[in-house]
Design an enzyme around this catalytic site. Structure first.
Site, PDB file in Angstrom:
ATOM      1  N   THR A  11       0.826  -1.209   0.000  1.00 23.69           N
ATOM      2  CA  THR A  11       0.000   0.000   0.000  1.00 23.69           C
ATOM      3  C   THR A  11       0.859   1.257   0.000  1.00 23.69           C
ATOM      4  OG1 THR A  11      -1.645  -1.235   1.234  1.00 23.69           O
ATOM      5  CG2 THR A  11      -1.885   1.145   1.239  1.00 23.69           C
ATOM      6  N   VAL A  12       1.788   1.360   0.961  1.00 20.49           N
ATOM      7  CA  VAL A  12       2.575   2.600   1.063  1.00 20.49           C
ATOM      8  C   VAL A  12       3.591   2.683  -0.079  1.00 20.49           C
ATOM      9  CG1 VAL A  12       4.083   4.004   2.528  1.00 20.49           C
ATOM     10  CG2 VAL A  12       2.231   2.682   3.574  1.00 20.49           C
ATOM     11  N   GLU A 124       9.779  10.241   8.721  1.00 27.00           N
ATOM     12  CA  GLU A 124       8.611  11.112   8.927  1.00 27.00           C
ATOM     13  C   GLU A 124       7.293  10.340   8.943  1.00 27.00           C
ATOM     14  OE1 GLU A 124       8.392  14.755   9.411  1.00 27.00           O
ATOM     15  OE2 GLU A 124       6.572  13.745  10.074  1.00 27.00           O
ATOM     16  N   VAL A 127       5.188   8.013  12.169  1.00 25.33           N
ATOM     17  CA  VAL A 127       4.234   8.477  13.195  1.00 25.33           C
ATOM     18  C   VAL A 127       3.257   9.451  12.530  1.00 25.33           C
ATOM     19  CG1 VAL A 127       3.936   9.697  15.388  1.00 25.33           C
ATOM     20  CG2 VAL A 127       5.997   8.320  14.996  1.00 25.33           C
ATOM     21  N   ILE A 131       0.923  13.363   8.573  1.00 27.25           N
ATOM     22  CA  ILE A 131       1.076  14.587   9.386  1.00 27.25           C
ATOM     23  C   ILE A 131       2.564  14.879   9.595  1.00 27.25           C
ATOM     24  CG2 ILE A 131       0.576  15.674  11.622  1.00 27.25           C
ATOM     25  CD1 ILE A 131      -1.698  13.645  11.974  1.00 27.25           C
ATOM     26  N   GLU A 185      -7.310  -4.385  10.646  1.00 20.96           N
ATOM     27  CA  GLU A 185      -6.837  -5.647  10.084  1.00 20.96           C
ATOM     28  C   GLU A 185      -7.774  -6.769  10.538  1.00 20.96           C
ATOM     29  OE1 GLU A 185      -3.942  -5.737   8.399  1.00 20.96           O
ATOM     30  OE2 GLU A 185      -3.439  -3.644   8.805  1.00 20.96           O
ATOM     31  N   ASP A 196       0.112  -0.262  18.466  1.00 20.28           N
ATOM     32  CA  ASP A 196       0.512   0.632  17.371  1.00 20.28           C
ATOM     33  C   ASP A 196       0.756   2.048  17.917  1.00 20.28           C
ATOM     34  OD1 ASP A 196       0.451   1.280  14.300  1.00 20.28           O
ATOM     35  OD2 ASP A 196      -0.964   2.678  15.202  1.00 20.28           O
ATOM     36  N   LYS A 200       4.359   4.396  18.389  1.00 25.58           N
ATOM     37  CA  LYS A 200       4.455   5.766  17.881  1.00 25.58           C
ATOM     38  C   LYS A 200       4.806   6.743  19.007  1.00 25.58           C
ATOM     39  CE  LYS A 200       1.252   4.836  14.075  1.00 25.58           C
ATOM     40  NZ  LYS A 200      -0.180   4.784  13.736  1.00 25.58           N
ATOM     41  N   GLY A 297      -3.324   5.687   5.568  1.00 26.74           N
ATOM     42  CA  GLY A 297      -3.841   5.760   4.191  1.00 26.74           C
ATOM     43  C   GLY A 297      -2.694   5.881   3.212  1.00 26.74           C
TER      44      GLY A 297
END
Ligand code: HSE
Length: 399
Positions: A11-12, A124, A127, A131, A185, A196, A200, A297
């Site tokens: 995805t990323v 970056e 976390v 943002i 998930e 999670d 972070k 996302g």
């Protein structure tokens, strides 16, 4: 020409390629150089994908290519991703990542390795997804003593709590809903149990102190025990319920925690809904500042990775080391049971008198669905748990 390799076309990773290709003219003009994805590393084939010719299966093709100056690690996990990151840094190739697990476990070692090899390691996107928070922590907030960080750092649980706050829906139904929408998930443990968010806040607390805060040292409580009735009480109190990851420096002692909190409706984090994330930072000179946006996302997270690619490309050209204060020295966290705060507590109404007897400082606020709810004065977590030992009591911290 800046040539980039992307490790992992999930995805990323596919988002990173999309951002670099779709915004290519803009990125190139801002870099004063053209930029291109030369390789995508993945075990799979991608027949029909417009980038299928860029896919390689052997990481050494990337490591041995002197044209590759920047590597994006979007594989996840701390196994192969760790080995490939070290290999790239040892070759003097800068690396950026969205991989919070790897950053939390090996951040200071990888930053030091990058420095030894005259390159940089950036994270970056690890976390808060899209943002900007890591770079501001390292640069814009550099003159500040950070007193406190409070964050909504997990989109899935924030979505679930938002739905529960709206309709009196129970936890299991809202989890199913989040899974159907693709937020949670199939095994939702890392999100709903707070792990999670724990990773972070460990990264942010490390940057806050310049030392290492380990995730396994942080007290972590998820949202699995929150019920619809808690929202009914929160509503009576004019409060919302949010999963808050926090780190606080009080008189040189650091405490860190992930737990549900009842926030007053005028708290800036109270209005952060759905899958959005926010990080509320208090500096000793600046006061409060809040960072808000999409915490997960494909394209939002990829955009943050590509902002790192651009920083890395500029730093490589100018031969500079980018600022990041994070040493391997491990921070001893304060025991959370000493934290003093007010609590919301509830028990079955038949047990309310017993609870009142045990907790002299508790004010009854309402009876809802067979439960009686109370608010306590400020007390320590230890005092509360000692007082209600052996009783069936649910508790949520107030802020
Ligand atoms: N599962 C995470 C979330 C994804 O829901 O926020 C981003 O780390």
């Amino acid at each position: 020409m800046i040539k980039v390799a992307v490790l992992g076309y999930g995805t990323v990773g596919s988002g990173v390629v999309e951002v670099i290709q779709d915004n290519n003219a803009l990125i190139s003009s801002r870099l004063d150089d053209s930029i291109e994805v030369k390789y995508i590393l993945d075990l799979r084939e991608f027949p029909g994908d417009k980038n299928e010719k860029l896919v390689v299966h052997d990481v050494n093709v990337i490591m041995d290519d002197p044209e590759i100056s920047v590597v994006c690690e979007t594989m996840g996990g701390a196994g192969a991703a760790y080995e490939f990151t070290k290999a790239a840094l040892n070759k003097g190739k800068s690396v950026c990542t969205s991989n919070k697990e790897l950053v939390e476990k090996h951040g200071p070692e990888l930053i030091a390795l990058a420095r030894e090899n005259g390159c940089n390691y950036l994270f970056e996107a690890s976390v808060g997804g899209g943002i900007p928070i890591i770079r501001p922590m390292n640069t814009s907030l550099a003159p500040e003593h950070i007193d406190r960080i409070m964050g909504i750092l997990n989109g899935t649980t924030n979505y679930m709590l938002t739905r529960m706050s709206e309709g009196g829906v129970e936890y299991d139904d809202v989890l199913k809903d989040a899974q159907e929408l693709g937020y949670a998930e199939r095994n939702p443990e890392a999100d709903v149990e707070g792990h999670d968010a724990g990773r972070k806040i460990a990264i942010l607390a490390s940057l806050m102190t310049g030392k290492t805060v380990r995730y396994e040292d942080i007290y972590i409580e998820g949202i699995t025990k929150i019920e619809a009735v808690d929202f009914a009480f929160a509503d009576r109190l004019g409060r919302s319920i949010k999963l808050i990851a926090s780190a606080q420096d009080k008189d040189g002692e650091l405490s860190a925690m992930v737990a549900p909190r009842m926030l007053s409706k005028d708290h800036p984090l109270s209005g952060v809904s759905d899958v959005f994330n926010a990080i509320y930072v208090t500096g000793n000179m600046l006061g409060d500042v809040m960072f808000y946006g999409k915490g997960a996302g494909k394209l939002a997270t990829a955009s943050a990775v590509v902002s790192d690619v651009m920083e890395l490309a500029k730093a490589a050209r100018d031969k500079v080391t980018l600022p990041c204060r994070w040493s391997a020295e491990r921070v001893q966290l304060k025991d959370c049971s000493d934290n003093r705060l007010s609590f919301f507590v509830r028990t079955a109404s038949g047990e309310a008198d017993r609870l009142k007897g045990a907790l002299k400082n508790a004010r009854e606020i309402a009876q809802i669905d067979g439960q009686t709810g109370f608010i306590t004065d400020e007390m320590s977590e230890r005092e509360l748990s000692d007082a209600v030992k052996g009783m069936d009591v649910r508790m949520i911290r107030l802020d």
